[in-house]
Motif scaffolding. Sequence first.
Motif, mmCIF file in Angstrom:
data_model
loop_
_atom_site.group_PDB
_atom_site.id
_atom_site.type_symbol
_atom_site.label_atom_id
_atom_site.label_comp_id
_atom_site.label_asym_id
_atom_site.label_seq_id
_atom_site.Cartn_x
_atom_site.Cartn_y
_atom_site.Cartn_z
ATOM 1 N N THR A 89 -0.114 -13.331 2.854
ATOM 2 C CA THR A 89 -0.167 -12.686 1.551
ATOM 3 C C THR A 89 0.698 -11.435 1.591
ATOM 4 O OG1 THR A 89 -2.417 -13.464 1.159
ATOM 5 C CG2 THR A 89 -1.693 -11.582 -0.135
ATOM 6 N N ASP A 90 1.561 -11.311 0.608
ATOM 7 C CA ASP A 90 2.360 -10.097 0.456
ATOM 8 C C ASP A 90 1.465 -9.103 -0.291
ATOM 9 O OD1 ASP A 90 3.979 -8.036 -0.427
ATOM 10 O OD2 ASP A 90 5.683 -9.350 -0.833
ATOM 11 N N LEU A 91 0.901 -8.154 0.437
ATOM 12 C CA LEU A 91 -0.062 -7.228 -0.157
ATOM 13 C C LEU A 91 0.554 -6.344 -1.227
ATOM 14 C CD1 LEU A 91 -2.167 -6.259 2.981
ATOM 15 C CD2 LEU A 91 -2.695 -7.941 1.200
ATOM 16 N N ASN A 92 1.825 -6.001 -1.082
ATOM 17 C CA ASN A 92 2.481 -5.194 -2.114
ATOM 18 C C ASN A 92 2.595 -5.981 -3.418
ATOM 19 O OD1 ASN A 92 2.857 -2.905 -0.488
ATOM 20 N ND2 ASN A 92 4.674 -3.838 0.434
ATOM 21 N N GLU A 93 2.984 -7.249 -3.320
ATOM 22 C CA GLU A 93 3.096 -8.094 -4.513
ATOM 23 C C GLU A 93 1.721 -8.314 -5.140
ATOM 24 O OE1 GLU A 93 2.744 -11.608 -6.858
ATOM 25 O OE2 GLU A 93 2.026 -11.547 -4.798
ATOM 26 N N GLU A 141 -0.876 -6.288 -4.973
ATOM 27 C CA GLU A 141 -1.278 -5.028 -5.601
ATOM 28 C C GLU A 141 -0.593 -4.860 -6.961
ATOM 29 O OE1 GLU A 141 -1.774 -0.374 -4.369
ATOM 30 O OE2 GLU A 141 -0.073 -1.483 -3.538
ATOM 31 N N GLU A 142 0.680 -5.194 -7.028
ATOM 32 C CA GLU A 142 1.411 -5.090 -8.299
ATOM 33 C C GLU A 142 0.826 -6.036 -9.342
ATOM 34 O OE1 GLU A 142 5.550 -5.741 -7.534
ATOM 35 O OE2 GLU A 142 5.690 -4.005 -6.204
ATOM 36 N N ARG A 143 0.524 -7.264 -8.910
ATOM 37 C CA ARG A 143 -0.059 -8.231 -9.836
ATOM 38 C C ARG A 143 -1.419 -7.762 -10.340
ATOM 39 N NH1 ARG A 143 -1.526 -13.809 -8.267
ATOM 40 N NH2 ARG A 143 -1.328 -13.056 -6.162
#
Length: 71
Positions: free
Chosen positions: A48-52, A54-56
Motif C-alpha cells: 500500500t502506498d500510504l501517501n496515496e 492518505e491523499e485519497r
Amino acid sequence: MMRHEEGAVIIQAGDFIPDSERWLHAPEIKAKIEESLEWMRQNPPCETDLNELEERLAGAPRKRSDSARSK
C-alpha cells in the motif's frame, strides 16, 4: 481407544472436533469460509502506498464515530 482383552489395546482412527470449533463445520459456515478463501485467492495482498492512501482519504468525507457525538 478400547480395551478388547486383557493387555490388548485397539486404536480406532477418527476425527476429533472440539466443541468450541464445531460451529465451523456447519454447512452454511463452511460455505462462507470457502467464499472468503476464494476472495483471498482472487485478491492477494499487495503493498500500500500510504501517501496515496492518505491523499485519497483526505478527500473523502469523514464519518463521525459514536464516541465523538454529543449526548
